[in-house]
Design a protein around this motif. Structure first.
Motif, PDB file in Angstrom:
ATOM      1  N   GLU A   1      52.010  47.061   1.333  1.00  0.00           N
ATOM      2  CA  GLU A   1      52.579  45.867   0.715  1.00  0.00           C
ATOM      3  C   GLU A   1      51.773  45.380  -0.490  1.00  0.00           C
ATOM      4  O   GLU A   1      52.196  44.445  -1.169  1.00  0.00           O
ATOM      5  N   GLU A   2      50.618  45.978  -0.767  1.00  0.00           N
ATOM      6  CA  GLU A   2      49.792  45.530  -1.879  1.00  0.00           C
ATOM      7  C   GLU A   2      50.202  46.230  -3.177  1.00  0.00           C
ATOM      8  O   GLU A   2      50.562  47.416  -3.176  1.00  0.00           O
ATOM      9  N   ALA A   3      50.134  45.487  -4.276  1.00  0.00           N
ATOM     10  CA  ALA A   3      50.565  46.011  -5.575  1.00  0.00           C
ATOM     11  C   ALA A   3      49.715  47.197  -5.998  1.00  0.00           C
ATOM     12  O   ALA A   3      48.478  47.134  -5.998  1.00  0.00           O
ATOM     13  N   GLY A   4      50.396  48.311  -6.314  1.00  0.00           N
ATOM     14  CA  GLY A   4      49.717  49.492  -6.820  1.00  0.00           C
ATOM     15  C   GLY A   4      48.866  50.230  -5.810  1.00  0.00           C
ATOM     16  O   GLY A   4      48.106  51.126  -6.180  1.00  0.00           O
TER      17      GLY A   4
ATOM     18  N   GLU B   1      46.311  44.383   8.203  1.00  0.00           N
ATOM     19  CA  GLU B   1      46.523  45.035   6.917  1.00  0.00           C
ATOM     20  C   GLU B   1      45.239  45.714   6.490  1.00  0.00           C
ATOM     21  O   GLU B   1      44.168  45.106   6.474  1.00  0.00           O
ATOM     22  N   GLN B   2      45.360  46.974   6.135  1.00  0.00           N
ATOM     23  CA  GLN B   2      44.191  47.756   5.749  1.00  0.00           C
ATOM     24  C   GLN B   2      43.715  47.370   4.351  1.00  0.00           C
ATOM     25  O   GLN B   2      44.529  47.100   3.467  1.00  0.00           O
ATOM     26  N   ALA B   3      42.399  47.341   4.183  1.00  0.00           N
ATOM     27  CA  ALA B   3      41.774  47.106   2.868  1.00  0.00           C
ATOM     28  C   ALA B   3      42.474  45.977   2.120  1.00  0.00           C
ATOM     29  O   ALA B   3      43.032  46.168   1.037  1.00  0.00           O
ATOM     30  N   ASN B   4      42.433  44.794   2.708  1.00  0.00           N
ATOM     31  CA  ASN B   4      43.203  43.670   2.179  1.00  0.00           C
ATOM     32  C   ASN B   4      42.563  43.119   0.909  1.00  0.00           C
ATOM     33  O   ASN B   4      41.413  42.672   0.906  1.00  0.00           O
TER      34      ASN B   4
ATOM     35  N   PRO C   1      37.239  43.567  -0.414  1.00  0.00           N
ATOM     36  CA  PRO C   1      38.588  44.153  -0.413  1.00  0.00           C
ATOM     37  C   PRO C   1      38.701  45.462   0.350  1.00  0.00           C
ATOM     38  O   PRO C   1      39.812  45.994   0.478  1.00  0.00           O
ATOM     39  N   THR C   2      37.580  45.980   0.862  1.00  0.00           N
ATOM     40  CA  THR C   2      37.661  47.181   1.700  1.00  0.00           C
ATOM     41  C   THR C   2      37.839  46.821   3.172  1.00  0.00           C
ATOM     42  O   THR C   2      38.039  47.699   4.012  1.00  0.00           O
TER      43      THR C   2
ATOM     44  N   ASN D   1      46.093  32.184  14.273  1.00  0.00           N
ATOM     45  CA  ASN D   1      44.703  32.591  14.102  1.00  0.00           C
ATOM     46  C   ASN D   1      44.659  33.563  12.920  1.00  0.00           C
ATOM     47  O   ASN D   1      44.919  34.746  13.063  1.00  0.00           O
ATOM     48  N   ASP D   2      44.338  33.017  11.748  1.00  0.00           N
ATOM     49  CA  ASP D   2      44.219  33.823  10.537  1.00  0.00           C
ATOM     50  C   ASP D   2      42.735  34.102  10.333  1.00  0.00           C
ATOM     51  O   ASP D   2      42.079  33.496   9.488  1.00  0.00           O
ATOM     52  N   GLN D   3      42.219  35.031  11.097  1.00  0.00           N
ATOM     53  CA  GLN D   3      40.778  35.152  11.238  1.00  0.00           C
ATOM     54  C   GLN D   3      40.061  35.576   9.964  1.00  0.00           C
ATOM     55  O   GLN D   3      38.857  35.341   9.825  1.00  0.00           O
ATOM     56  N   ASN D   4      40.779  36.153   9.000  1.00  0.00           N
ATOM     57  CA  ASN D   4      40.154  36.553   7.735  1.00  0.00           C
ATOM     58  C   ASN D   4      40.647  35.737   6.539  1.00  0.00           C
ATOM     59  O   ASN D   4      40.180  35.943   5.418  1.00  0.00           O
TER      60      ASN D   4
END
Length: 393
Positions: A246-249, A280-283, A289-290, A320-323
């Motif tokens: 879902e992340e751009a590029g 979500e991986q590497a948000n 961002p890793t 719970n938005d832990q990050n």
């Protein structure tokens, strides 16, 4: 599940009218009366047989003592502080398909007003434009032995996630819960394959450009699927899963998760319980961002109808938005940028339907966050009073 709630809301007034008409005994002794005048011609039905035009209009007022300027923190449609809001005017054009044969139909909704500016997808209207088209799809039906058909929907379709929908009047409460705002998408553009196997099981599978993307922001597609279970007429369980970048590029950072939504009817009351988990991986929204982001949420609703014209809806939710990946929005509706928080709300709404085709919804809501003084203009919590009014046509 959303479609079920919406359909029940619309059908109930008509059913009540039909019962009232049937209760009047026929007077066989009275003289014959002249035939009533013919009803006005519906030019849309006459010109394009089978097409249905409906819609709604909606406005509101909201007040919170802990707003940040003109914005009520953490909110969406009810974000305007101490202001009367022109929320929405919707035009819905629908042509149903026939599940028993090869047939086609389409469904579209044009939405204008301040609500439309916060649900827009990338690649459609410009940011902040008070207009959107949250529904715009064609349905192709292939008949099946069960008689329910196999449907292929192509276009822009509302999400499979959650109880609450874009059209707020069809939700139990006036304001949108935190799950609707922070852990679900609003719409998706792509292909949906759907069928009802029998009275107890249905399923939907979608291939989409991404969450709230008309134009894909990377080169890979996303998947979303749902299985609905209906053990009896008073119970349902929907299970939704999703996966894709879902992340751009970035084609490698996948977002994936699962949701369960349970509904149970208990006399004049109804209960829903919704649970969400996502990662979500590497948000890219995180300081590192890793790092992978994770979140989970739980919500519950109870509605009770005192009469055909008065009902009460209660909602409680917890995220719970832990990050901080789902609530770090320094812009229109969200909390200040953060590296993680837990937040929730409790809401009570009266649904008053004393006027035909209209619903009046006074509401009180309490919000609280572990960000402490950084959450609600120097406070850890806030109370909001609101009034929403909607008319369906």
């Amino acid at each position: 599940m959303r479609a079920v709630f919406f359909a029940l809301w619309l059908v109930a007034p008509g059913a009540l009218c039909a019962q009232g008409a049937a209760s009047a005994p026929k007077d066989t002794t009275a003289a014959k009366q002249p035939d009533p005048p013919a009803p006005p011609v519906n030019h849309l039905e006459t010109t394009l047989a089978g097409f249905k035009l409906t819609g709604f209009a909606e406005g509101s007022y909201a007040y919170s003592g802990h707003s940040v300027g003109s914005t009520i923190v953490g909110r969406l449609y009810d974000r305007q502080q101490n202001a009367f809001t022109l929320n929405a005017l919707a035009l819905v054009l629908d042509k149903p398909y026939d599940a028993a044969k090869f047939s086609a139909g389409f469904h579209t909704e044009v939405l204008v007003g301040q609500d439309a500016s916060v649900i827009q997808s990338n690649g459609f209207f410009g940011p902040g434009t008070p207009a959107d088209v949250p529904h715009l799809y064609v349905t192709l039906n292939v008949p099946t032995a069960s008689g329910n058909g196999l449907q292929f929907k192509v276009g822009r379709i509302p999400t499979l996630l959650g109880l609450e929908v874009i059209e707020t009047y069809a939700n139990p409460n006036w304001s949108e819960g935190n799950q609707f705002v922070y852990v679900e998408n609003f719409t998706a553009t792509g292909l949906s394959v759907e069928t009802k196997f029998n009275d107890h099981v249905d399923a939907q599978l979608r291939v989409i450009n991404g969450w709230d993307q008309v134009v894909d922001n990377n080169t890979h597609k996303s998947l979303m699927g749902r299985v609905g279970l209906y053990p009896d007429a008073l119970t349902s369980l929907g299970i939704v899963g999703y996966w894709g970048p879902e992340e751009a590029g970035n084609d490698a950072a996948n977002r994936y998760g699962v949701e369960g939504l349970l509904w149970r009817k208990l006399g004049k009351a109804a209960v829903w319980v919704q649970g969400d988990y996502g990662t979500e991986q590497a948000n890219a929204a995180l300081p590192d961002p890793t790092q992978d982001a994770k979140w989970w949420a739980l919500g519950g609703w109870v509605t009770y109808d005192f009469s055909s014209t008065l009902g009460l809806a209660l909602r409680g939710d917890y995220v719970n938005d832990q990050n901080g990946a789902r609530s770090s929005f320094n812009g229109l509706v969200g909390f200040p940028a953060n590296t993680g928080q837990k937040f929730g709300s409790g809401t009570a709404t009266l649904n008053i339907r004393s006027w035909p085709n209209a619903v009046v919804r006074p509401e009180v809501r309490y919000d609280r966050s572990t960000l402490g003084a950084g959450a609600f203009n120097g406070k850890k919590d806030q109370i909001t009073l609101a009034l929403g009014v909607a008319y369906l046509y």
